[in-house]
Scaffold this motif. Structure first.
Motif, PDB file in Angstrom:
ATOM      1  N   GLN A  96      24.661  35.529  40.854  1.00  0.00           N
ATOM      2  CA  GLN A  96      25.383  36.565  40.911  1.00  0.00           C
ATOM      3  C   GLN A  96      26.193  36.876  42.130  1.00  0.00           C
ATOM      4  N   LEU A  97      25.870  36.297  43.165  1.00  0.00           N
ATOM      5  CA  LEU A  97      26.552  36.389  44.393  1.00  0.00           C
ATOM      6  C   LEU A  97      27.655  35.126  44.274  1.00  0.00           C
ATOM      7  N   GLN A  98      27.057  34.185  43.836  1.00  0.00           N
ATOM      8  CA  GLN A  98      28.419  32.895  43.523  1.00  0.00           C
ATOM      9  C   GLN A  98      29.307  33.499  42.674  1.00  0.00           C
ATOM     10  N   GLY A  99      28.829  34.310  41.406  1.00  0.00           N
ATOM     11  CA  GLY A  99      29.870  35.015  40.358  1.00  0.00           C
ATOM     12  C   GLY A  99      30.744  35.865  41.191  1.00  0.00           C
ATOM     13  N   LEU A 100      30.434  36.742  42.090  1.00  0.00           N
ATOM     14  CA  LEU A 100      31.183  37.804  42.942  1.00  0.00           C
ATOM     15  C   LEU A 100      32.178  37.101  43.555  1.00  0.00           C
ATOM     16  N   ASP A 101      31.675  35.939  44.340  1.00  0.00           N
ATOM     17  CA  ASP A 101      32.338  35.267  45.366  1.00  0.00           C
ATOM     18  C   ASP A 101      33.707  34.346  44.497  1.00  0.00           C
ATOM     19  N   TRP A 102      33.322  33.833  43.276  1.00  0.00           N
ATOM     20  CA  TRP A 102      34.329  33.130  42.692  1.00  0.00           C
ATOM     21  C   TRP A 102      35.503  34.022  42.174  1.00  0.00           C
ATOM     22  N   LEU A 103      35.059  35.195  41.428  1.00  0.00           N
ATOM     23  CA  LEU A 103      36.061  36.038  40.949  1.00  0.00           C
ATOM     24  C   LEU A 103      36.854  36.741  41.995  1.00  0.00           C
ATOM     25  N   GLN A 104      36.312  37.048  43.049  1.00  0.00           N
ATOM     26  CA  GLN A 104      37.208  37.933  44.106  1.00  0.00           C
ATOM     27  C   GLN A 104      38.150  36.780  44.588  1.00  0.00           C
ATOM     28  N   SER A 105      37.525  35.616  44.889  1.00  0.00           N
ATOM     29  CA  SER A 105      38.424  34.488  45.467  1.00  0.00           C
ATOM     30  C   SER A 105      39.639  34.053  44.405  1.00  0.00           C
ATOM     31  N   LEU A 106      39.269  34.063  43.069  1.00  0.00           N
ATOM     32  CA  LEU A 106      40.424  33.913  42.090  1.00  0.00           C
ATOM     33  C   LEU A 106      41.303  34.922  42.106  1.00  0.00           C
ATOM     34  N   GLY A 107      40.854  36.070  42.394  1.00  0.00           N
ATOM     35  CA  GLY A 107      41.781  37.585  42.432  1.00  0.00           C
ATOM     36  C   GLY A 107      42.602  36.956  43.284  1.00  0.00           C
ATOM     37  N   LEU A 108      42.332  36.723  44.688  1.00  0.00           N
ATOM     38  CA  LEU A 108      43.463  36.681  45.729  1.00  0.00           C
ATOM     39  C   LEU A 108      44.298  35.447  45.396  1.00  0.00           C
ATOM     40  N   VAL A 109      43.645  34.433  44.943  1.00  0.00           N
ATOM     41  CA  VAL A 109      44.779  33.115  44.324  1.00  0.00           C
ATOM     42  C   VAL A 109      45.697  33.871  43.452  1.00  0.00           C
ATOM     43  N   GLN A 110      45.322  34.625  42.441  1.00  0.00           N
ATOM     44  CA  GLN A 110      46.140  35.206  41.688  1.00  0.00           C
ATOM     45  C   GLN A 110      47.272  36.116  42.161  1.00  0.00           C
ATOM     46  N   VAL A 111      47.076  36.812  43.299  1.00  0.00           N
ATOM     47  CA  VAL A 111      48.156  37.464  43.990  1.00  0.00           C
ATOM     48  C   VAL A 111      49.083  36.769  44.523  1.00  0.00           C
ATOM     49  N   VAL A 112      48.622  35.688  45.322  1.00  0.00           N
ATOM     50  CA  VAL A 112      49.697  34.876  45.906  1.00  0.00           C
ATOM     51  C   VAL A 112      50.464  33.964  44.664  1.00  0.00           C
ATOM     52  N   SER A 113      49.748  33.494  43.637  1.00  0.00           N
ATOM     53  CA  SER A 113      50.380  32.892  42.617  1.00  0.00           C
ATOM     54  C   SER A 113      51.446  33.701  41.995  1.00  0.00           C
ATOM     55  N   ASP A 114      51.068  34.966  41.623  1.00  0.00           N
ATOM     56  CA  ASP A 114      52.082  36.013  41.128  1.00  0.00           C
ATOM     57  C   ASP A 114      53.217  36.230  41.982  1.00  0.00           C
ATOM     58  N   LEU A 115      53.217  36.089  43.172  1.00  0.00           N
ATOM     59  CA  LEU A 115      54.435  36.125  44.265  1.00  0.00           C
ATOM     60  C   LEU A 115      55.324  34.635  44.173  1.00  0.00           C
ATOM     61  N   GLY A 116      54.630  33.658  43.456  1.00  0.00           N
ATOM     62  CA  GLY A 116      55.529  32.539  43.112  1.00  0.00           C
ATOM     63  C   GLY A 116      55.002  31.410  44.129  1.00  0.00           C
ATOM     64  N   ARG A 117      53.905  31.599  44.985  1.00  0.00           N
ATOM     65  CA  ARG A 117      53.481  30.636  45.822  1.00  0.00           C
ATOM     66  C   ARG A 117      52.358  29.779  45.367  1.00  0.00           C
ATOM     67  N   PRO A 118      52.729  28.642  44.978  1.00  0.00           N
ATOM     68  CA  PRO A 118      51.286  27.566  44.412  1.00  0.00           C
ATOM     69  C   PRO A 118      50.490  27.685  45.715  1.00  0.00           C
ATOM     70  N   VAL A 119      49.009  27.773  44.771  1.00  0.00           N
ATOM     71  CA  VAL A 119      48.193  27.466  45.808  1.00  0.00           C
ATOM     72  C   VAL A 119      47.262  26.535  45.148  1.00  0.00           C
ATOM     73  N   THR A 120      46.702  26.543  44.308  1.00  0.00           N
ATOM     74  CA  THR A 120      45.794  25.299  43.501  1.00  0.00           C
ATOM     75  C   THR A 120      45.603  25.319  42.059  1.00  0.00           C
ATOM     76  N   ALA A 121      45.126  24.356  41.517  1.00  0.00           N
ATOM     77  CA  ALA A 121      44.850  24.574  40.081  1.00  0.00           C
ATOM     78  C   ALA A 121      43.101  24.492  40.166  1.00  0.00           C
ATOM     79  N   MET A 122      42.456  24.510  39.227  1.00  0.00           N
ATOM     80  CA  MET A 122      41.101  24.422  39.015  1.00  0.00           C
ATOM     81  C   MET A 122      40.564  23.793  37.871  1.00  0.00           C
ATOM     82  N   GLY A 123      40.181  22.453  38.459  1.00  0.00           N
ATOM     83  CA  GLY A 123      39.882  21.422  37.263  1.00  0.00           C
ATOM     84  C   GLY A 123      38.806  21.580  36.307  1.00  0.00           C
ATOM     85  N   ASN A 124      38.107  22.709  36.318  1.00  0.00           N
ATOM     86  CA  ASN A 124      36.943  23.353  35.181  1.00  0.00           C
ATOM     87  C   ASN A 124      37.480  23.955  34.221  1.00  0.00           C
ATOM     88  N   ASN A 125      38.966  24.302  34.239  1.00  0.00           N
ATOM     89  CA  ASN A 125      39.378  25.244  33.363  1.00  0.00           C
ATOM     90  C   ASN A 125      41.109  25.077  33.533  1.00  0.00           C
TER      91      ASN A 125
END
Length: 366
Positions: free
Chosen positions: A171-200
């Motif tokens: 469950q801690l891994q799940g919290l870590d993943w989702l929170q990190s993806l949220g920060l990536v989404q914020v940067v991506s929404d600003l038009g700044r490319p961060v990364t892609a995720m090869g499992n999805n």
């Protein structure tokens, strides 16, 4: 104290701004998928995945996209277990197309997972490559959720993934993943490319072939990030989709040691990020060392107050991420998450400094 005040004020300001941007950013619903629906290819690289591949393929069989429009290509990367047999059993009677390719030779500079995907991309017969991993269960609406974002100018579409499991460590891994993806989404929404995720991930054939394919790219253990960079360099754009219909479920890493090796591999991708992103991550990671300095200068009371503020702000960001993903926020995990973060940060820093190899799918890399 002035330095400490400036640091923590900036740190909390960035986190609060990120949370606010995540909450208020309007993300319009994707356009309706044009008729007739296109054929798509699902590419899966697998190495010694007999315990997970059945779950992965069962989820694919449950896709709401018409099976006759789906081509599933599984690359067996020199497995020494029953991966192929389990996969073929799981896909018996599938109404769509399924092929399991045994990968024995190397294409160009590609190795490991990149080499498997290079073979699968060559075998694919459609214009859209949906890429996932053997330890992932994709949602039933995955294809319809991702495909509308793949406009002609878009090369990659990245979905959302969460780790699920019964243990606290899971469950801690799940919290870590989702929170990190949220920060990536914020940067991506600003038009700044961060990364892609090869499992999805969805890559259009046009974008993939414009790069020359994995066989023409420099080898990297973070092959998804390497492809992402190459696609952007060819003039394509990207989309990150933070929506419940593209939420895939990953099996958790089973032990702290394996988690450490996974994160060490991910650090290879971090080390290739633009300088401003690396600087931001260093700024973010310096929180705990600076907290120790604060405890020494101003006492434990001040340090505990700062730590409590961090937990509150991070909890609000995590709540926003869970809510947008259609999940319930596990508030009770926040205290344990602080210990998890400290332990992982310290261990990973030591692992990075020592001249040790890390394990990835049974192969060692420096």
């Amino acid at each position: 104290m002035l330095l400490l005040t400036a640091y923590f004020g900036s740190w909390f300001g960035v986190l609060a701004a990120s949370t606010l941007l995540f909450w208020v950013r309007r993300r319009p619903a994707p356009p309706l998928l044009a008729q007739p629906w296109p054929r798509v290819s699902i590419l899966i690289a697998a190495r010694n995945e007999e315990a997970a591949i059945g779950r992965c393929l069962t989820a694919i069989r449950q896709l709401r996209y018409p099976a006759e429009l789906v081509e599933v290509l599984l690359g067996d990367d020199a497995s020494t277990d029953q991966t192929r047999a389990v996969a073929e059993q799981a896909m018996q009677g599938y109404a769509g197309q399924f092929r399991c390719l045994t990968i024995t030779d190397q294409l160009g500079s590609a190795r490991g997972k990149a080499n498997v995907l290079a073979h699968l991309a060559r075998a694919a017969t459609t214009a859209y490559f949906f890429i996932t991993d053997a330890d992932i269960a994709v949602p039933a609406g995955w294809v319809q959720g991702m495909l509308p974002f793949a406009q002609p100018e878009v090369g990659t579409v990245t979905g959302l993934t969460v780790v699920k499991g019964p243990r606290l460590f899971d469950q801690l891994q799940g919290l870590d993943w989702l929170q990190s993806l949220g920060l990536v989404q914020v940067v991506s929404d600003l038009g700044r490319p961060v990364t892609a995720m090869g499992n999805n991930m969805l890559v259009t054939r046009a974008a993939y072939e414009a790069t020359g394919g994995y066989e023409r790219l420099p080898f990297s253990v973070t092959e998804d990030f390497e492809l992402f960079k190459a696609v952007l360099s060819r003039g394509f754009t990207f989309r990150n989709v933070f929506r419940p219909e593209v939420l895939a479920c990953s099996l958790p890493i089973s032990t702290p040691r394996r988690l450490l090796h996974q994160r060490r591999r991910w650090m290879r991708g971090v080390e290739a990020l633009p300088w401003w992103l690396q600087g931001g991550l260093l700024f973010y990671a310096a929180f705990y060392p600076m907290l120790l300095v604060l405890a020494w200068v101003a006492g434990p009371g001040a340090a505990l107050l700062v730590l409590g503020t961090k937990m509150l702000l991070q909890g609000l960001l995590a709540y926003a991420c869970y809510r947008r993903a259609g999940l319930r926020m596990p508030w009770h995990l926040l205290p344990a998450f602080e210990l998890y973060t400290v332990a992982l940060t310290v261990s990973l820093s030591l692992f990075r400094l020592l001249p040790l190899s890390f394990d990835w799918k049974g192969r060692l890399y420096k």
